[in-house]
Design an enzyme around this catalytic site. Structure first.
Site, short mmCIF file in Angstrom:
data_model
loop_
_atom_site.label_atom_id
_atom_site.label_comp_id
_atom_site.label_asym_id
_atom_site.label_seq_id
_atom_site.Cartn_x
_atom_site.Cartn_y
_atom_site.Cartn_z
N ASP A 62 0.81 -1.22 0.00
CA ASP A 62 0.00 0.00 0.00
C ASP A 62 0.84 1.27 0.00
O ASP A 62 2.07 1.23 0.18
CB ASP A 62 -0.96 0.00 1.21
CG ASP A 62 -0.26 -0.43 2.51
OD1 ASP A 62 0.98 -0.34 2.59
OD2 ASP A 62 -0.96 -0.87 3.43
N HIS A 130 -7.29 -4.98 10.52
CA HIS A 130 -7.04 -4.74 9.10
C HIS A 130 -5.74 -5.38 8.63
O HIS A 130 -4.81 -5.61 9.42
CB HIS A 130 -7.11 -3.25 8.74
CG HIS A 130 -5.97 -2.41 9.21
ND1 HIS A 130 -6.10 -1.08 9.53
CD2 HIS A 130 -4.65 -2.69 9.43
CE1 HIS A 130 -4.93 -0.60 9.89
NE2 HIS A 130 -4.04 -1.54 9.84
P1 PGA Z 1 2.10 -1.43 12.66
O1 PGA Z 1 0.82 -1.45 11.74
O2 PGA Z 1 3.02 -2.44 12.07
O3 PGA Z 1 2.64 -0.05 12.54
O4 PGA Z 1 1.66 -1.80 14.02
C1 PGA Z 1 0.32 -2.66 11.29
C2 PGA Z 1 -0.91 -2.40 10.50
O5 PGA Z 1 -1.62 -1.43 10.82
O6 PGA Z 1 -1.17 -3.14 9.55
#
Ligand code: PGA
Length: 246
Positions: A62, A130
């Site tokens: 993304d 998510h």
């Molecule tokens: P993070 O985010 O690795 O910064 O905890 C993971 C995500 O939101 O997919």
């Protein structure tokens, strides 16, 4: 689904490198990569490893809409500084957050994924379950699309920006349908704030309300957790499914 629990994030990062190494040995050359706090340590370990990705392709999940690759909070910038600058790949792809037509960019990105099938996909998980920027309610059949970020995701990601108002409100993300096409998936989660989402994703109902739960249906998933992220898994479930590595 294979679930590995290690003591802390450092051990998980080393374990992650082993999984990369194993996949590479078995012919993996196209790696699906993620950004965020979760894979930072893994990338650090990869940079220090002897693994050579010069014959490999990287395809990220993304990118924020409206940030170009020179913006320090863009995911292109993150990937360059955390991995690609030290460990060059033959080709690297992220959705173009500055594309004049998001629709054309989504079609183009789906084509990139279809022509370069992903051998090993790295995933983090959001506190709301998510994966990528696929927020709760996203169809499991979705392909690359524009998302309006939820307030919880904007809040979680604001730690990287001056304040919450600076966080872009939209992103381009691979859909869940794209992610499921990967031959192998490595989901990593660390820290107590992920424990509830991990429990629901691994032991709950498979539902679009919790995107990561779809991974229960994928034939080749490894989940790598530290003790804090595994803390809410029911003990009977742990006894049956979890391998502890110390
Ligand atoms: P993070 O985010 O690795 O910064 O905890 C993971 C995500 O939101 O997919």
């Amino acid at each position: 689904m294979k679930v590995l629990v290690v003591k802390n994030q450092k051990d998980a990062d080393r374990q992650g490198v082993k999984i990369f190494r194993q996949a590479y040995k078995h012919g993996a050359r196209t790696f699906g990569l993620a950004t965020g706090g979760t894979p930072e340590g893994l990338y650090r370990e990869l940079c220090q490893s002897d693994l050579d990705f010069r014959d490999c392709i990287a395809i990220n999940l993304d990118e924020y809409v409206g940030l170009d690759g020179n913006h320090p909070q863009s995911y292109r910038y993150y990937m360059q500084s955390n991995l690609f600058n030290q460990k060059p790949f033959a080709e690297t792809y992220l959705p173009d957050g500055m594309a004049p037509s998001a629709k054309v960019e989504c079609t183009h990105y789906n084509w990139i994924i279809a022509t370069n099938p992903i051998d090993l996909q790295i995933l983090g998980i959001g506190q709301n379950g998510h994966i990528g920027f696929n927020e709760p309610g996203t169809p499991f059949t979705s392909t690359t699309h524009v998302v309006n970020l939820t307030s919880s995701t904007i809040k979680a990601n604001s730690r990287y920006f001056k304040d919450e108002s600076q966080v872009p409100t939209q992103a381009l993300t691979q859909g869940i349908g794209n992610i499921l096409q990967a031959k192998q998936i490595l989901l990593m989660a660390f820290g107590p704030e992920k424990a509830q989402a991990v429990k629901e994703a691994l032991t709950g109902k498979v539902t679009e309300d919790l995107p990561a739960s779809v991974l229960q249906k994928h034939p080749h998933v490894t989940v790598l957790l530290d003790e804090a992220a595994a803390a809410l898994l029911p003990s009977e479930w742990v006894a049956e499914h979890v391998q502890h590595i110390y």
